[in-house]
Design a protein around this motif. Structure first.
Motif, PDB file in Angstrom:
ATOM      1  N   LEU A 108       0.845  -1.186   0.000  1.00 47.39           N
ATOM      2  CA  LEU A 108       0.000   0.000   0.000  1.00 47.39           C
ATOM      3  C   LEU A 108       0.886   1.243   0.000  1.00 47.39           C
ATOM      4  CD1 LEU A 108      -2.561  -0.986   2.780  1.00 47.39           C
ATOM      5  CD2 LEU A 108      -2.989  -0.931   0.331  1.00 47.39           C
ATOM      6  N   ASN A 109       0.585   2.201  -0.875  1.00 38.62           N
ATOM      7  CA  ASN A 109       1.315   3.468  -0.862  1.00 38.62           C
ATOM      8  C   ASN A 109       0.994   4.247   0.403  1.00 38.62           C
ATOM      9  OD1 ASN A 109       2.707   3.225  -3.328  1.00 38.62           O
ATOM     10  ND2 ASN A 109       0.851   3.787  -4.448  1.00 38.62           N
ATOM     11  N   THR A 110      -0.297   4.325   0.716  1.00 37.62           N
ATOM     12  CA  THR A 110      -0.754   5.024   1.922  1.00 37.62           C
ATOM     13  C   THR A 110      -1.916   4.253   2.527  1.00 37.62           C
ATOM     14  OG1 THR A 110      -2.409   6.394   0.802  1.00 37.62           O
ATOM     15  CG2 THR A 110      -0.174   7.285   0.903  1.00 37.62           C
ATOM     16  N   ILE A 111      -2.208   4.539   3.765  1.00 40.18           N
ATOM     17  CA  ILE A 111      -3.353   3.904   4.427  1.00 40.18           C
ATOM     18  C   ILE A 111      -4.655   4.331   3.765  1.00 40.18           C
ATOM     19  CG2 ILE A 111      -4.657   3.897   6.591  1.00 40.18           C
ATOM     20  CD1 ILE A 111      -2.106   3.553   8.055  1.00 40.18           C
ATOM     21  N   SER A 112      -4.679   5.522   3.190  1.00 36.57           N
ATOM     22  CA  SER A 112      -5.886   6.015   2.516  1.00 36.57           C
ATOM     23  C   SER A 112      -6.287   5.151   1.322  1.00 36.57           C
ATOM     24  CB  SER A 112      -5.687   7.455   2.059  1.00 36.57           C
ATOM     25  OG  SER A 112      -5.515   8.290   3.175  1.00 36.57           O
ATOM     26  N   ASP A 113      -5.393   4.293   0.831  1.00 37.13           N
ATOM     27  CA  ASP A 113      -5.750   3.346  -0.225  1.00 37.13           C
ATOM     28  C   ASP A 113      -6.642   2.232   0.311  1.00 37.13           C
ATOM     29  OD1 ASP A 113      -4.167   4.770  -1.985  1.00 37.13           O
ATOM     30  OD2 ASP A 113      -2.470   3.374  -1.877  1.00 37.13           O
ATOM     31  N   ALA A 114      -6.669   2.046   1.640  1.00 37.39           N
ATOM     32  CA  ALA A 114      -7.418   0.951   2.240  1.00 37.39           C
ATOM     33  C   ALA A 114      -8.595   1.409   3.102  1.00 37.39           C
ATOM     34  CB  ALA A 114      -6.488   0.096   3.092  1.00 37.39           C
ATOM     35  N   MET A 115      -8.495   2.591   3.701  1.00 32.99           N
ATOM     36  CA  MET A 115      -9.561   3.093   4.570  1.00 32.99           C
ATOM     37  C   MET A 115      -9.438   4.593   4.699  1.00 32.99           C
ATOM     38  SD  MET A 115      -8.230   1.846   8.325  1.00 32.99           S
ATOM     39  CE  MET A 115      -7.960   0.188   7.771  1.00 32.99           C
ATOM     40  N   ARG A 157      -9.738 -12.142   4.849  1.00 33.71           N
ATOM     41  CA  ARG A 157     -10.716 -11.830   3.802  1.00 33.71           C
ATOM     42  C   ARG A 157     -12.029 -11.276   4.357  1.00 33.71           C
ATOM     43  NH1 ARG A 157     -11.871 -12.700  -1.504  1.00 33.71           N
ATOM     44  NH2 ARG A 157     -13.915 -13.511  -2.065  1.00 33.71           N
ATOM     45  N   ASP A 158     -12.470 -11.757   5.514  1.00 33.89           N
ATOM     46  CA  ASP A 158     -13.753 -11.310   6.078  1.00 33.89           C
ATOM     47  C   ASP A 158     -13.618 -10.038   6.919  1.00 33.89           C
ATOM     48  OD1 ASP A 158     -12.313 -12.683   8.046  1.00 33.89           O
ATOM     49  OD2 ASP A 158     -14.125 -13.347   9.082  1.00 33.89           O
ATOM     50  N   GLU A 161     -14.000  -6.143  -6.030  1.00 33.57           N
ATOM     51  CA  GLU A 161     -13.313  -6.598  -4.818  1.00 33.57           C
ATOM     52  C   GLU A 161     -12.672  -5.500  -3.981  1.00 33.57           C
ATOM     53  OE1 GLU A 161     -10.677  -9.870  -5.128  1.00 33.57           O
ATOM     54  OE2 GLU A 161     -12.145 -11.151  -6.097  1.00 33.57           O
ATOM     55  N   GLU A 162     -12.302  -4.378  -4.602  1.00 30.87           N
ATOM     56  CA  GLU A 162     -11.661  -3.315  -3.823  1.00 30.87           C
ATOM     57  C   GLU A 162     -12.128  -1.910  -4.173  1.00 30.87           C
ATOM     58  OE1 GLU A 162      -7.512  -2.868  -6.336  1.00 30.87           O
ATOM     59  OE2 GLU A 162      -7.503  -4.134  -4.561  1.00 30.87           O
ATOM     60  N   HIS A 163     -13.108  -1.795  -5.040  1.00 30.21           N
ATOM     61  CA  HIS A 163     -13.591  -0.473  -5.441  1.00 30.21           C
ATOM     62  C   HIS A 163     -15.033  -0.244  -5.022  1.00 30.21           C
ATOM     63  CE1 HIS A 163     -10.182  -1.143  -8.223  1.00 30.21           C
ATOM     64  NE2 HIS A 163      -9.952   0.135  -7.945  1.00 30.21           N
ATOM     65  N   LEU A 164     -15.297   0.992  -4.633  1.00 28.90           N
ATOM     66  CA  LEU A 164     -16.637   1.440  -4.275  1.00 28.90           C
ATOM     67  C   LEU A 164     -16.999   2.595  -5.201  1.00 28.90           C
ATOM     68  CD1 LEU A 164     -16.076   1.543  -0.418  1.00 28.90           C
ATOM     69  CD2 LEU A 164     -17.453  -0.124  -1.644  1.00 28.90           C
ATOM     70  N   LYS A 165     -18.281   2.690  -5.536  1.00 21.07           N
ATOM     71  CA  LYS A 165     -18.728   3.751  -6.435  1.00 21.07           C
ATOM     72  C   LYS A 165     -19.851   4.536  -5.778  1.00 21.07           C
ATOM     73  CE  LYS A 165     -20.238   4.713 -11.125  1.00 21.07           C
ATOM     74  NZ  LYS A 165     -20.526   4.177 -12.451  1.00 21.07           N
ATOM     75  N   CYS A 166     -19.796   5.845  -5.938  1.00 29.09           N
ATOM     76  CA  CYS A 166     -20.838   6.720  -5.413  1.00 29.09           C
ATOM     77  C   CYS A 166     -21.992   6.751  -6.417  1.00 29.09           C
ATOM     78  CB  CYS A 166     -20.292   8.124  -5.176  1.00 29.09           C
ATOM     79  SG  CYS A 166     -21.557   9.261  -4.569  1.00 29.09           S
ATOM     80  N   THR A 203     -11.058   3.436  -3.611  1.00 29.30           N
ATOM     81  CA  THR A 203     -10.467   2.145  -3.278  1.00 29.30           C
ATOM     82  C   THR A 203     -10.495   1.952  -1.775  1.00 29.30           C
ATOM     83  OG1 THR A 203      -8.979   2.361  -5.156  1.00 29.30           O
ATOM     84  CG2 THR A 203      -8.393   0.728  -3.511  1.00 29.30           C
ATOM     85  N   ARG A 204     -10.830   0.742  -1.328  1.00 25.81           N
ATOM     86  CA  ARG A 204     -10.806   0.379   0.085  1.00 25.81           C
ATOM     87  C   ARG A 204     -10.388  -1.089   0.204  1.00 25.81           C
ATOM     88  NH1 ARG A 204     -12.691   5.108   0.139  1.00 25.81           N
ATOM     89  NH2 ARG A 204     -13.961   6.001   1.784  1.00 25.81           N
ATOM     90  N   LYS A 205      -9.948  -1.489   1.407  1.00 25.71           N
ATOM     91  CA  LYS A 205      -9.733  -2.905   1.714  1.00 25.71           C
ATOM     92  C   LYS A 205     -11.083  -3.361   2.276  1.00 25.71           C
ATOM     93  CE  LYS A 205      -8.454  -6.817   3.732  1.00 25.71           C
ATOM     94  NZ  LYS A 205      -9.433  -7.739   4.268  1.00 25.71           N
ATOM     95  N   LEU A 206     -11.877  -4.006   1.446  1.00 29.51           N
ATOM     96  CA  LEU A 206     -13.244  -4.356   1.799  1.00 29.51           C
ATOM     97  C   LEU A 206     -13.336  -5.717   2.492  1.00 29.51           C
ATOM     98  CD1 LEU A 206     -14.933  -3.227  -1.531  1.00 29.51           C
ATOM     99  CD2 LEU A 206     -14.863  -1.984   0.635  1.00 29.51           C
ATOM    100  N   ALA A 207     -14.278  -5.798   3.417  1.00 35.15           N
ATOM    101  CA  ALA A 207     -14.568  -7.065   4.087  1.00 35.15           C
ATOM    102  C   ALA A 207     -15.547  -7.846   3.226  1.00 35.15           C
ATOM    103  CB  ALA A 207     -15.177  -6.809   5.468  1.00 35.15           C
ATOM    104  N   PHE A 208     -15.277  -9.112   3.051  1.00 35.82           N
ATOM    105  CA  PHE A 208     -16.185  -9.966   2.306  1.00 35.82           C
ATOM    106  C   PHE A 208     -17.004 -10.761   3.296  1.00 35.82           C
ATOM    107  CE2 PHE A 208     -13.071  -8.875  -0.779  1.00 35.82           C
ATOM    108  CZ  PHE A 208     -13.804  -8.792  -1.962  1.00 35.82           C
TER     109      PHE A 208
END
Length: 180
Positions: free
Chosen positions: A103-110, A134-135, A155-160, A168-173
């Protein structure tokens, strides 16, 4: 009790939950004094907090990201599994506990305001957490542009749905009940 005199420094040195002032060792926590006769240390062992005892039994926690630093995120733990806490516990996630990917920054995940599901690594305050499994990860997020709830795209993208912003986020499945 905090401030209670436990010994003089010539008899016992300071240990866990104690401090020294002008040659006298005092308790810094509410607890029970323990005198280590071998190492000549006095410790004040604090009474366990109910939240910490419950934390040890929980498989995961739910929390809100309240701050992002260069290498960690600060989390207010709101509930242990599905049981709400009376008072929030403080936790943090180090960048190494987010993903096995770089990860470049934490903002890439949350991001601040995200609701996450995490697993406690240890039971000290602040509670170190991990979201590598994964969960575990972000379960709810809002758009950083317009504030609308984001919807999972892959798997890692959210859309408004309102402004079309993709984040981009580290999403829980989660395993859906009913076979999906």
């Amino acid at each position: 009790m905090p401030g209670e005199e436990l010994s003089v420094i010539e008899e016992f040195t300071t240990g866990e939950g104690t401090y020294e002032f002008n040659g006298t060792v005092y308790s810094s926590v509410v607890g029970k004094a323990f005198y280590d006769m071998i190492n000549r240390k006095v410790n004040s062992i604090g009474f366990k907090k109910p939240g910490i005892l419950s934390l040890k039994k929980s498989k995961y926690v739910l929390g809100i990201v309240v701050g992002i630093k260069e290498d960690s995120a600060i989390i207010n733990i709101q509930s242990l599994e599905d049981k709400s806490l009376v008072t929030t516990l403080s936790g943090y996630i180090h960048i190494s506990q987010i993903s096995s990917k770089y990860l470049n920054t934490i903002s890439d995940a949350m991001r601040v305001g995200d609701i996450i599901r995490a697993k406690p690594i240890n039971y000290i305050i602040p509670v170190p957490l991990t979201i590598k499994q994964r969960d575990l990860g972000v379960i709810s997020a809002k758009c950083s542009i317009c504030g609308s709830p984001l919807q999972r795209q892959d798997e890692e993208h959210l859309k408004c749905p309102d402004c079309g912003n993709i984040e981009t986020r580290k999403l829980a499945f989660t395993v859906k009940k009913g076979g999906n």
